[in-house]
Design a protein around this motif. Structure first.
Motif, PDB file in Angstrom:
ATOM      1  N   GLU A  55      -4.249  12.822  -6.731  1.00 43.60           N
ATOM      2  CA  GLU A  55      -5.993  12.801  -6.486  1.00 43.60           C
ATOM      3  C   GLU A  55      -6.309  11.734  -6.130  1.00 43.60           C
ATOM      4  OE1 GLU A  55      -7.670  15.739  -6.163  1.00 43.60           O
ATOM      5  OE2 GLU A  55      -6.274  16.854  -6.747  1.00 43.60           O
ATOM      6  N   ILE A  56      -7.607  11.221  -5.335  1.00 45.37           N
ATOM      7  CA  ILE A  56      -7.980  10.057  -5.040  1.00 45.37           C
ATOM      8  C   ILE A  56      -8.565   9.408  -6.105  1.00 45.37           C
ATOM      9  CG2 ILE A  56      -9.906   8.819  -3.720  1.00 45.37           C
ATOM     10  CD1 ILE A  56      -9.704  11.116  -1.695  1.00 45.37           C
ATOM     11  N   ASN A  57      -8.233   8.087  -6.403  1.00 46.99           N
ATOM     12  CA  ASN A  57      -8.741   7.393  -7.578  1.00 46.99           C
ATOM     13  C   ASN A  57      -9.766   6.375  -6.808  1.00 46.99           C
ATOM     14  OD1 ASN A  57      -9.404   5.498  -9.548  1.00 46.99           O
ATOM     15  ND2 ASN A  57      -7.432   5.217 -10.491  1.00 46.99           N
ATOM     16  N   PRO A  58     -10.922   6.617  -7.020  1.00 50.10           N
ATOM     17  CA  PRO A  58     -12.167   5.761  -6.473  1.00 50.10           C
ATOM     18  C   PRO A  58     -12.147   4.709  -6.893  1.00 50.10           C
ATOM     19  CG  PRO A  58     -12.952   7.369  -8.030  1.00 50.10           C
ATOM     20  CD  PRO A  58     -11.606   7.689  -7.933  1.00 50.10           C
ATOM     21  N   VAL A  59     -11.781   4.197  -7.888  1.00 55.31           N
ATOM     22  CA  VAL A  59     -12.075   2.898  -8.442  1.00 55.31           C
ATOM     23  C   VAL A  59     -11.629   1.780  -7.428  1.00 55.31           C
ATOM     24  CG1 VAL A  59     -11.460   1.174 -10.173  1.00 55.31           C
ATOM     25  CG2 VAL A  59     -11.911   3.551 -10.730  1.00 55.31           C
ATOM     26  N   GLY A  60     -12.474   1.092  -6.787  1.00 57.65           N
ATOM     27  CA  GLY A  60     -12.137  -0.269  -5.963  1.00 57.65           C
ATOM     28  C   GLY A  60     -12.756   0.054  -4.759  1.00 57.65           C
ATOM     29  N   LEU A  61     -12.946   1.463  -4.323  1.00 57.20           N
ATOM     30  CA  LEU A  61     -13.389   1.815  -2.884  1.00 57.20           C
ATOM     31  C   LEU A  61     -14.863   1.187  -2.828  1.00 57.20           C
ATOM     32  CD1 LEU A  61     -12.070   5.344  -2.448  1.00 57.20           C
ATOM     33  CD2 LEU A  61     -11.085   3.402  -2.198  1.00 57.20           C
ATOM     34  N   ARG A  62     -15.334   1.029  -1.552  1.00 53.69           N
ATOM     35  CA  ARG A  62     -16.586   0.625  -1.301  1.00 53.69           C
ATOM     36  C   ARG A  62     -17.431   1.955  -1.049  1.00 53.69           C
ATOM     37  NH1 ARG A  62     -16.678  -3.519   3.412  1.00 53.69           N
ATOM     38  NH2 ARG A  62     -15.676  -2.092   4.401  1.00 53.69           N
ATOM     39  N   VAL A  63     -18.552   1.658  -1.394  1.00 52.99           N
ATOM     40  CA  VAL A  63     -19.699   2.737  -1.394  1.00 52.99           C
ATOM     41  C   VAL A  63     -20.530   2.285  -0.137  1.00 52.99           C
ATOM     42  CG1 VAL A  63     -21.537   4.046  -2.181  1.00 52.99           C
ATOM     43  CG2 VAL A  63     -19.673   3.193  -3.577  1.00 52.99           C
TER      44      VAL A  63
ATOM     45  N   GLY B 204     -22.086  12.496  -2.439  1.00 55.78           N
ATOM     46  CA  GLY B 204     -21.127  11.790  -1.457  1.00 55.78           C
ATOM     47  C   GLY B 204     -19.720  12.341  -1.038  1.00 55.78           C
ATOM     48  N   ILE B 205     -19.158  11.747  -0.301  1.00 53.83           N
ATOM     49  CA  ILE B 205     -17.554  12.175   0.155  1.00 53.83           C
ATOM     50  C   ILE B 205     -16.635  11.187   0.696  1.00 53.83           C
ATOM     51  CG2 ILE B 205     -18.696  14.439   1.143  1.00 53.83           C
ATOM     52  CD1 ILE B 205     -18.358  13.307   4.069  1.00 53.83           C
ATOM     53  N   PHE B 206     -15.613  11.406   0.241  1.00 55.83           N
ATOM     54  CA  PHE B 206     -14.746  10.406   0.665  1.00 55.83           C
ATOM     55  C   PHE B 206     -14.275  10.513   2.310  1.00 55.83           C
ATOM     56  CE2 PHE B 206     -13.846  11.033  -3.853  1.00 55.83           C
ATOM     57  CZ  PHE B 206     -14.068   9.677  -4.301  1.00 55.83           C
ATOM     58  N   ARG B 207     -14.375   9.063   2.860  1.00 54.17           N
ATOM     59  CA  ARG B 207     -14.024   9.120   4.126  1.00 54.17           C
ATOM     60  C   ARG B 207     -13.001   8.114   4.419  1.00 54.17           C
ATOM     61  NH1 ARG B 207     -19.490  10.085   7.818  1.00 54.17           N
ATOM     62  NH2 ARG B 207     -19.769  12.273   7.420  1.00 54.17           N
ATOM     63  N   LYS B 208     -12.307   8.211   5.812  1.00 49.59           N
ATOM     64  CA  LYS B 208     -11.595   7.079   6.250  1.00 49.59           C
ATOM     65  C   LYS B 208     -12.439   6.372   7.429  1.00 49.59           C
ATOM     66  CE  LYS B 208      -6.937   7.881   4.336  1.00 49.59           C
ATOM     67  NZ  LYS B 208      -5.584   8.192   4.951  1.00 49.59           N
ATOM     68  N   THR B 209     -12.170   5.101   7.433  1.00 48.52           N
ATOM     69  CA  THR B 209     -12.953   4.148   8.688  1.00 48.52           C
ATOM     70  C   THR B 209     -11.849   4.289   9.579  1.00 48.52           C
ATOM     71  OG1 THR B 209     -12.139   2.018   7.835  1.00 48.52           O
ATOM     72  CG2 THR B 209     -14.372   3.067   7.113  1.00 48.52           C
ATOM     73  N   GLY B 210     -12.336   3.630  10.768  1.00 45.18           N
ATOM     74  CA  GLY B 210     -11.443   3.456  11.882  1.00 45.18           C
ATOM     75  C   GLY B 210     -10.079   2.698  11.670  1.00 45.18           C
ATOM     76  N   ASN B 211     -10.122   1.841  10.631  1.00 45.20           N
ATOM     77  CA  ASN B 211      -9.049   0.959  10.131  1.00 45.20           C
ATOM     78  C   ASN B 211      -8.214   1.302   9.262  1.00 45.20           C
ATOM     79  OD1 ASN B 211     -10.732   0.467   8.373  1.00 45.20           O
ATOM     80  ND2 ASN B 211     -10.905  -1.679   8.570  1.00 45.20           N
ATOM     81  N   GLY B 212      -8.573   2.741   8.859  1.00 45.65           N
ATOM     82  CA  GLY B 212      -7.766   3.397   7.862  1.00 45.65           C
ATOM     83  C   GLY B 212      -8.330   3.144   6.323  1.00 45.65           C
ATOM     84  N   GLU B 213      -9.278   2.279   6.306  1.00 43.40           N
ATOM     85  CA  GLU B 213      -9.921   2.196   4.928  1.00 43.40           C
ATOM     86  C   GLU B 213     -10.557   3.419   4.321  1.00 43.40           C
ATOM     87  OE1 GLU B 213     -13.162  -0.778   2.305  1.00 43.40           O
ATOM     88  OE2 GLU B 213     -12.856  -0.736   4.750  1.00 43.40           O
ATOM     89  N   ARG B 214     -10.291   3.749   2.815  1.00 46.48           N
ATOM     90  CA  ARG B 214     -11.006   4.770   2.454  1.00 46.48           C
ATOM     91  C   ARG B 214     -12.542   4.333   1.702  1.00 46.48           C
ATOM     92  NH1 ARG B 214      -9.108   9.747   1.203  1.00 46.48           N
ATOM     93  NH2 ARG B 214      -6.762   8.936   1.424  1.00 46.48           N
ATOM     94  N   ILE B 215     -13.499   4.841   2.052  1.00 46.05           N
ATOM     95  CA  ILE B 215     -14.965   4.788   1.429  1.00 46.05           C
ATOM     96  C   ILE B 215     -15.249   6.129   0.837  1.00 46.05           C
ATOM     97  CG2 ILE B 215     -15.155   2.817   3.161  1.00 46.05           C
ATOM     98  CD1 ILE B 215     -17.040   4.831   4.789  1.00 46.05           C
ATOM     99  N   PHE B 216     -16.291   5.853   0.059  1.00 45.83           N
ATOM    100  CA  PHE B 216     -17.196   6.701  -0.435  1.00 45.83           C
ATOM    101  C   PHE B 216     -18.744   6.568   0.370  1.00 45.83           C
ATOM    102  CE2 PHE B 216     -20.168   8.614  -3.871  1.00 45.83           C
ATOM    103  CZ  PHE B 216     -19.297   9.806  -3.837  1.00 45.83           C
TER     104      PHE B 216
END
Length: 265
Positions: free
Chosen positions: A149-157, A203-215
């Motif tokens: 599963e996705i561990n959200p700790v460290g992701l940008r909001v 919120g939902i988890f998404r990926k940006t154009g450069n592959g970064e996962r964000i909330f």
């Protein structure tokens, strides 16, 4: 006919039916009385006066013992949330039931419409054994993110305007329901960093154009995170604080930008 043989001249089935009707009517009357323990007597929408003439259906006060030694409460008691905090808004028209328009500098804090919150108890929700139900993983050390599963700790909001609001620093779980409730965020907006909670369902988890996962949070902008209602203690959240936090994000779906209040067409 023998003495006591009522069935010879009484329809037992019909008597039983009438008895059921009487019982059902009394049951409805009792239920209508019990469901008026909170919010009654009614308050007039325009004059603000109480309707104190509803003597038939408003029940006498009953005292309830609160769990975990939190005292007792008697209802109905005539208390109103608006007594100590008048509604910061005006009605859009002069008729009973007309909606209010917020007048405060930040409508998401005015407790109007989807942002309404009640004066709930300012104490944490407790489990049957008296421990706080909703706590961060740094407290609930026996909980962890499942493998895969996705561990959200460290992701940008990120807010709906794509402004970065902060970084996820911890996960808050409900130890009784065994589910994720909030994400703890250290903000990067406002005058100084704050620790705030974001309801996971906003919120939902998404990926940006450069592959970064964000909330990604659609309800509010990145700048609005600076004013999210906080908690008094770093490792617990009260009923009242939860109501204010969820109301803030809920009201953002209507008040975060002016265009959300306009007709769809």
């Amino acid at each position: 006919m023998q003495t006591g043989a009522l069935t010879a001249y009484l329809d037992v089935a019909q008597v039983t039916l009438y008895a059921f009707w009487v019982f059902f009517a009394l049951l409805l009357f009792y239920i209508r009385m019990e469901d008026r323990r909170e919010g009654y007597p009614l308050e007039a929408d325009q004059s603000g006066a109480f309707n104190r003439d509803d003597w038939l259906f408003v029940p006498p006060a009953k005292t309830f013992l609160l769990p975990h030694g939190h005292g007792e409460v008697s209802v109905p008691n005539g208390k109103r949330d608006s007594t100590d905090r008048p509604v910061p808004g005006v009605k859009i028209a002069n008729f009973s039931g007309a909606p209010y328009v917020p007048t405060g500098p930040n409508p998401m804090l005015d407790s109007i419409g989807p942002g309404s919150w009640a004066e709930r108890s300012d104490t944490p929700d407790l489990s049957h054994d008296g421990h706080n139900k909703i706590v961060p993983l740094r407290v609930a050390t026996d909980f962890h993110v499942a493998e895969g599963e996705i561990n959200p700790v460290g992701l940008r909001v990120v807010g709906f305007n794509l402004v970065v609001a902060g970084t996820i620093t911890d996960i808050w779980v409900d130890r009784s329901e065994q589910m994720l409730r909030y994400l703890e965020i250290t903000t990067e907006v406002g005058t100084e960093p704050r620790q705030i909670l974001v309801p996971i369902n906003f919120g939902i988890f998404r990926k940006t154009g450069n592959g970064e996962r964000i909330f990604y949070v659609k309800a509010i902008t990145g700048e609005h995170f600076a004013l999210v209602p906080g908690t008094n203690l770093p490792d617990s959240v009260t009923f009242l604080e939860e109501d204010k936090i969820v109301a803030y994000f809920g009201s953002g779906l209507l008040y975060a930008e002016p265009s959300r209040q306009e007709p769809l067409a």
